[in-house]
Write a protein that holds these residues in place. Structure first.
Motif, mmCIF file in Angstrom:
data_model
loop_
_atom_site.group_PDB
_atom_site.id
_atom_site.type_symbol
_atom_site.label_atom_id
_atom_site.label_comp_id
_atom_site.label_asym_id
_atom_site.label_seq_id
_atom_site.Cartn_x
_atom_site.Cartn_y
_atom_site.Cartn_z
ATOM 1 N N SER A 1 0.816 -1.217 0.000
ATOM 2 C CA SER A 1 0.000 0.000 0.000
ATOM 3 C C SER A 1 0.851 1.269 0.000
ATOM 4 C CB SER A 1 -0.936 0.015 1.214
ATOM 5 O OG SER A 1 -0.171 -0.006 2.393
ATOM 6 N N SER A 2 2.156 1.158 0.268
ATOM 7 C CA SER A 2 2.981 2.367 0.285
ATOM 8 C C SER A 2 3.479 2.749 -1.114
ATOM 9 C CB SER A 2 4.162 2.184 1.248
ATOM 10 O OG SER A 2 5.055 1.215 0.743
ATOM 11 N N VAL A 3 3.162 1.924 -2.095
ATOM 12 C CA VAL A 3 3.608 2.225 -3.466
ATOM 13 C C VAL A 3 2.379 2.305 -4.390
ATOM 14 C CG1 VAL A 3 5.120 1.476 -5.363
ATOM 15 C CG2 VAL A 3 5.794 1.023 -3.010
ATOM 16 N N PRO A 4 1.894 3.526 -4.666
ATOM 17 C CA PRO A 4 0.660 3.686 -5.441
ATOM 18 C C PRO A 4 0.718 3.066 -6.835
ATOM 19 C CG PRO A 4 1.392 5.795 -4.534
ATOM 20 C CD PRO A 4 2.455 4.797 -4.212
ATOM 21 N N GLY A 5 1.935 2.897 -7.359
ATOM 22 C CA GLY A 5 2.079 2.325 -8.696
ATOM 23 C C GLY A 5 1.378 0.977 -8.857
ATOM 24 N N HIS A 6 1.287 0.198 -7.765
ATOM 25 C CA HIS A 6 0.639 -1.119 -7.865
ATOM 26 C C HIS A 6 -0.829 -0.952 -8.268
ATOM 27 C CE1 HIS A 6 3.775 -3.639 -5.732
ATOM 28 N NE2 HIS A 6 4.216 -2.415 -5.582
ATOM 29 N N SER A 7 -1.517 -0.015 -7.591
ATOM 30 C CA SER A 7 -2.944 0.162 -7.880
ATOM 31 C C SER A 7 -3.143 0.818 -9.245
ATOM 32 C CB SER A 7 -3.602 1.032 -6.810
ATOM 33 O OG SER A 7 -3.207 0.602 -5.546
ATOM 34 N N GLN A 8 -2.214 1.739 -9.594
ATOM 35 C CA GLN A 8 -2.356 2.419 -10.887
ATOM 36 C C GLN A 8 -2.199 1.435 -12.043
ATOM 37 O OE1 GLN A 8 0.777 5.280 -10.410
ATOM 38 N NE2 GLN A 8 -0.562 6.778 -9.433
ATOM 39 N N LEU A 9 -1.168 0.623 -11.948
ATOM 40 C CA LEU A 9 -0.952 -0.338 -13.029
ATOM 41 C C LEU A 9 -2.082 -1.363 -13.059
ATOM 42 C CD1 LEU A 9 0.698 -1.503 -15.321
ATOM 43 C CD2 LEU A 9 2.124 -2.701 -13.657
ATOM 44 N N MET A 10 -2.590 -1.684 -11.874
ATOM 45 C CA MET A 10 -3.685 -2.651 -11.833
ATOM 46 C C MET A 10 -4.843 -2.175 -12.709
ATOM 47 S SD MET A 10 -6.300 -3.612 -8.935
ATOM 48 C CE MET A 10 -7.733 -4.524 -9.460
ATOM 49 N N TRP A 11 -5.148 -0.880 -12.650
ATOM 50 C CA TRP A 11 -6.293 -0.394 -13.444
ATOM 51 C C TRP A 11 -6.053 -0.609 -14.937
ATOM 52 C CZ3 TRP A 11 -11.149 0.124 -13.287
ATOM 53 C CH2 TRP A 11 -11.802 0.780 -14.338
ATOM 54 N N LEU A 12 -4.831 -0.289 -15.360
ATOM 55 C CA LEU A 12 -4.533 -0.458 -16.790
ATOM 56 C C LEU A 12 -4.688 -1.927 -17.186
ATOM 57 C CD1 LEU A 12 -1.396 1.821 -17.173
ATOM 58 C CD2 LEU A 12 -3.780 2.375 -17.607
ATOM 59 N N LEU A 13 -4.190 -2.809 -16.319
ATOM 60 C CA LEU A 13 -4.279 -4.236 -16.640
ATOM 61 C C LEU A 13 -5.724 -4.718 -16.563
ATOM 62 C CD1 LEU A 13 -1.132 -5.539 -14.706
ATOM 63 C CD2 LEU A 13 -1.307 -5.035 -17.148
ATOM 64 N N ALA A 14 -6.497 -4.098 -15.669
ATOM 65 C CA ALA A 14 -7.904 -4.515 -15.522
ATOM 66 C C ALA A 14 -8.686 -4.254 -16.805
ATOM 67 C CB ALA A 14 -8.546 -3.777 -14.356
ATOM 68 N N THR A 15 -8.250 -3.247 -17.574
ATOM 69 C CA THR A 15 -8.969 -2.969 -18.823
ATOM 70 C C THR A 15 -8.708 -4.071 -19.855
ATOM 71 O OG1 THR A 15 -7.169 -1.690 -19.812
ATOM 72 C CG2 THR A 15 -8.755 -0.453 -18.465
ATOM 73 N N MET A 16 -7.714 -4.918 -19.548
ATOM 74 C CA MET A 16 -7.373 -5.987 -20.500
ATOM 75 C C MET A 16 -7.703 -7.376 -19.979
ATOM 76 S SD MET A 16 -3.700 -4.505 -21.460
ATOM 77 C CE MET A 16 -3.660 -2.736 -21.284
ATOM 78 N N ALA A 17 -8.025 -7.464 -18.687
ATOM 79 C CA ALA A 17 -8.268 -8.794 -18.097
ATOM 80 C C ALA A 17 -9.685 -9.244 -18.449
ATOM 81 C CB ALA A 17 -8.108 -8.717 -16.581
#
Ligand code: AMP
Ligand code: TRP
Length: 339
Positions: free
Chosen positions: A84-100
């Protein structure tokens, strides 16, 4: 080639022997091999996909970090941080979610197990859990991911999403991460039912050995472990339809490093009454130093927090910027073939 290793565990309940043998023990050997770059995460965002104890989450996060260190993760060599201390995880998750694809996510066995019968009531977080896991790995472009066997399917999705992203945006950005499923203990089973995985969330504490159990508790749990009336197996063939016997011998082998043939000659034909105390000795001698060190580390929670914060800062400095760079936005929304 330098391997970039990434892995993580959820701060839910106490870590158990399966976490140690299936994952943590291998992380330590990978850290100590060659010039591998290792990043180990406490995946607290994953832990909140199911009901959790709010007061306990911070403490559990520290405990998992303490377990990593106590088992041999050296914070001078490896990066250790909380997800949770690295916002990049959640940000990238959204991009990948558009493809999952929903279809693939619906087939994830961990989701089916955790959601139970009433999938209508399951949260989106639980459903998209493997997409966040893919983001964890791809954000660092990890080449190898040491996990237990139960995570294989999630790793396949991460590989899939890496390929889909690269194709969609016509760019060789993500590396396909390799699962690293190594050693004898890739699937440690419950002490009470050899067909069920040992799990930190199983209701009965007697099903598992926790990394925080003391010597007496370990010995008691092994003594009460389910077995059958037959003697200890003397060959692979003797394992047939005897999952509990196989599990106990596998645990022995994974902890002691002795191969199964050596165990067949040493214990084959004896009673479990003779085998179990030997197994308890091996388990205690292996786990006791880890438990002692964990307890020492937990006496200074601020020191653990410092380590996690430092690790988080390092990850933020190297990773989040990738996602906020203008260039990235151009790839994703501008250069893409199909947006
Ligand atoms: P979790 O407890 O689900 O966060 O799992 C953390 C890591 O431990 C993952 O790499 C799992 O594959 C591994 N693991 C969990 N339970 C077991 C088990 N019973 N046997 C082997 N590996 C396990
Ligand atoms: N899903 C893993 C588990 O349940 C934990 C996890 C989250 C993980 N993100 C990860 C493991 C990234 C390896 C790499 O055990």
């Amino acid at each position: 080639m330098t391997k970039r290793i990434f892995s993580g565990m959820q701060p839910t309940n106490q870590l158990q022997l399966g976490n140690y043998l299936g994952a943590l023990k291998n992380w330590v050997s990978l850290q100590n091999e060659g010039d591998n770059e290792c990043i180990f995460c406490v995946v607290d965002l994953h832990a909140i996909t199911k009901t959790y104890d709010k007061e306990g989450l911070t403490q559990a996060t520290r405990e998992v970090a303490a377990a990593y260190i106590a088992a041999g993760i050296d914070t001078d060599k490896s990066t250790l941080f909380a997800q949770s201390s690295v916002p990049g995880h959640s940000q990238l998750m959204w991009l990948l979610a558009t493809m999952a694809q929903m279809g693939k996510l619906s087939r994830m066995t961990q989701f089916k197990d955790k959601a139970g019968k009433n999938t209508e009531k399951a949260g989106l977080g639980l459903y998209s859990y493997p997409v966040l896991m893919a983001a964890d790995i791809l954000l660092y472009n990890a080449t190898h991911v040491p996990v237990g066997e139960d995570q294989k399917q999630h790793l396949e999705l991460a590989r899939d999403l890496a390929a889909t992203f690269n194709t969609r945006y016509d760019i060789e950005h993500f590396i396909q991460p390799e699962p690293y499923i190594m050693g004898a203990g890739t699937r440690v089973m419950s002490l009470r039912d050899g067909t069920q995985k040992m799990s930190k969330s199983a209701e009965s504490d007697m099903t598992r050995i926790n990394l925080t159990d003391d010597a007496d508790t370990i010995a008691k749990k092994i003594k009460k472990a389910k077995t059958d009336a037959e003697p200890v197996p003397s060959s692979e063939g003797d394992f047939e339809n005897r999952p509990e016997a196989k599990n106990l011998m596998t645990i022995y082998s994974a902890l002691s490093g002795e191969d199964m043939n050596a165990l067949f000659s040493q214990f084959g034909g004896k009673t479990f009454g003779e085998f179990k105390p030997a197994l308890a000795d091996v388990a205690v001698s292996h786990l006791e130093p880890i438990t002692t060190r964990m307890n020492q580390l937990m006496e200074d929670p601020q020191e653990i927090d410092k380590i996690l914060i430092k690790g988080g800062e390092k990850c933020n400095a190297t990773r989040t910027t990738i996602l906020t760079k203008k260039q990235w936005i151009l790839w994703v929304f501008g250069k893409g073939k199909t947006c």
